[in-house]
Design an enzyme around this catalytic site. Structure first.
Site, short mmCIF file in Angstrom:
data_model
loop_
_atom_site.label_atom_id
_atom_site.label_comp_id
_atom_site.label_asym_id
_atom_site.label_seq_id
_atom_site.Cartn_x
_atom_site.Cartn_y
_atom_site.Cartn_z
CG ASP A 1 -1.88 1.13 1.30
OD1 ASP A 1 -1.78 2.04 0.45
OD2 ASP A 1 -2.74 1.12 2.19
CG ASP B 1 2.28 12.51 3.24
OD1 ASP B 1 2.62 13.47 2.52
OD2 ASP B 1 1.12 12.07 3.29
O1 RIB Z 1 -0.45 11.67 1.15
C1 RIB Z 1 -1.43 10.82 1.65
C2 RIB Z 1 -2.50 11.62 2.31
O2 RIB Z 1 -3.15 12.39 1.32
C3 RIB Z 1 -3.58 10.81 2.96
O3 RIB Z 1 -3.32 10.56 4.31
C4 RIB Z 1 -4.82 11.65 2.73
O4 RIB Z 1 -5.39 12.10 3.91
C5 RIB Z 1 -4.39 12.80 1.83
O5 RIB Z 1 -4.18 13.94 2.53
#
Ligand code: RIB
Length: 306
Positions: free
Chosen positions: A245, A251
């Site tokens: 996933d 992030d």
């Molecule tokens: O980058 C992933 C994030 O993008 C997810 O957690 C979702 O909330 C969106 O903000």
């Protein structure tokens, strides 16, 4: 304090699907998970789990989700002083992950739309003592510009993750950031240039460098990261992993990069560790549920963090 994240939080509603339904069709999906997400919150949580002290400036709604989000920040060691309750809905993100682990995300910004320059001012004493400000584009652009200005006025380097890509972003207003970290799609949208080959990517990154931005880091998923800066360029490959996933992997990269950069000031090393951390995260399901705590990551990657 180490890092100030001024940005979004969302509740991720993740459906693991076999395919997208056609118009008017109802289909069954094998699995569903709900968890904390939002690009700002995700990046903050990663830095905090690795041991950074993080200030989070964000807005939640006044709904059921808000308490859960606030508790989640606290449980991850992030002070909630600047998590502001706002009338209305919290941010929500329905996410669809297909069998190849590719994801499609819809965001409903809710309270994130209310994050303002005044909120930055209110948190200014706590932001001022940070060594890096981290920004994304899930809050109003005026707030992003105000945060960049704040960084400039207080001599704090700023990292901008221009995600999700926004055609309204004014490049001239983001030229003072120390780091810009787009993926290929975002790079193309920012510059209006193609990114079909490595040469295309280099040319587009050059445009951002030409604005005065010191470091352009183009994240290229499983391939790695292209880093362009005033003295040269480098391509840092990602490790091969068995992806389950990929939601929130970008992030994971940024949160880990921020943590490492603040600790070491060493950009290539920070990219190398962040590549490994993001690769580690895609082997597990979910967004924040896939982010390793420091000790677990260190155990899987001996010698990398120190
Ligand atoms: O980058 C992933 C994030 O993008 C997810 O957690 C979702 O909330 C969106 O903000």
């Amino acid at each position: 304090m180490d890092i100030a994240v001024i940005g979004s939080n969302m509740v991720d509603l993740i459906s693991y699907i076999t395919r997208m339904p056609e118009e008017g069709e109802t289909i069954e999906a094998p699995d569903f998970r709900m968890g904390c997400g939002g690009k700002g919150a995700n990046q903050a949580i990663v830095s905090a789990r690795l041991g950074s002290e993080v200030v989070m400036v964000t807005r939640v709604g006044d709904d059921l989700f808000a308490e859960n989000t606030i508790r989640n920040f606290a449980e991850n060691g992030i002070a909630t002083t600047d998590v502001i309750k706002t009338p209305g809905s919290s941010g929500v993100a329905p996410i669809f992950v297909d069998p190849k682990s590719h994801n499609s995300i819809i965001i409903i910004k809710g309270a994130n739309n209310q994050l303002s320059a005044a909120d930055i001012e209110r948190a200014s004493e706590r932001i001022k003592v940070c060594k890096l400000i981290v920004l994304q584009l899930e809050v109003p652009l005026e707030t992003v510009y105000a945060a960049i200005e704040f960084g400039k006025n207080h001599n704090i380097p700023v990292l901008l993750n221009p995600a999700p890509a926004s055609p309204e972003l004014v490049l001239e207003k983001v030229k003072n950031v120390k780091f810009i970290v787009p993926n290929e799609t975002e790079l193309s949208l920012l510059t209006g240039m193609p990114v079909d080959s490595m040469d295309d990517i280099k040319n587009a990154a050059q445009v951002l460098l030409g604005l005065g931005i010191e470091n352009v880091l183009v994240t290229m998923g499983a391939r790695g990261v292209y880093w362009l800066h005033g003295e040269g360029e480098q391509f840092l490959e990602a490790n091969e992993v068995d992806a389950k996933d990929t939601t929130g992997a970008g992030d994971a990269f940024i949160g880990c990069f921020a943590h490492m950069y603040v600790r070491t000031g060493d950009i290539p090393r920070s990219i190398e560790v962040a590549n490994a951390y993001a690769g580690d995260s895609v082997t597990r399901l979910g967004t924040q549920t896939s982010y390793a705590w420091k000790d677990d990551f260190a155990a899987r990657h001996p010698g990398l963090l120190h």
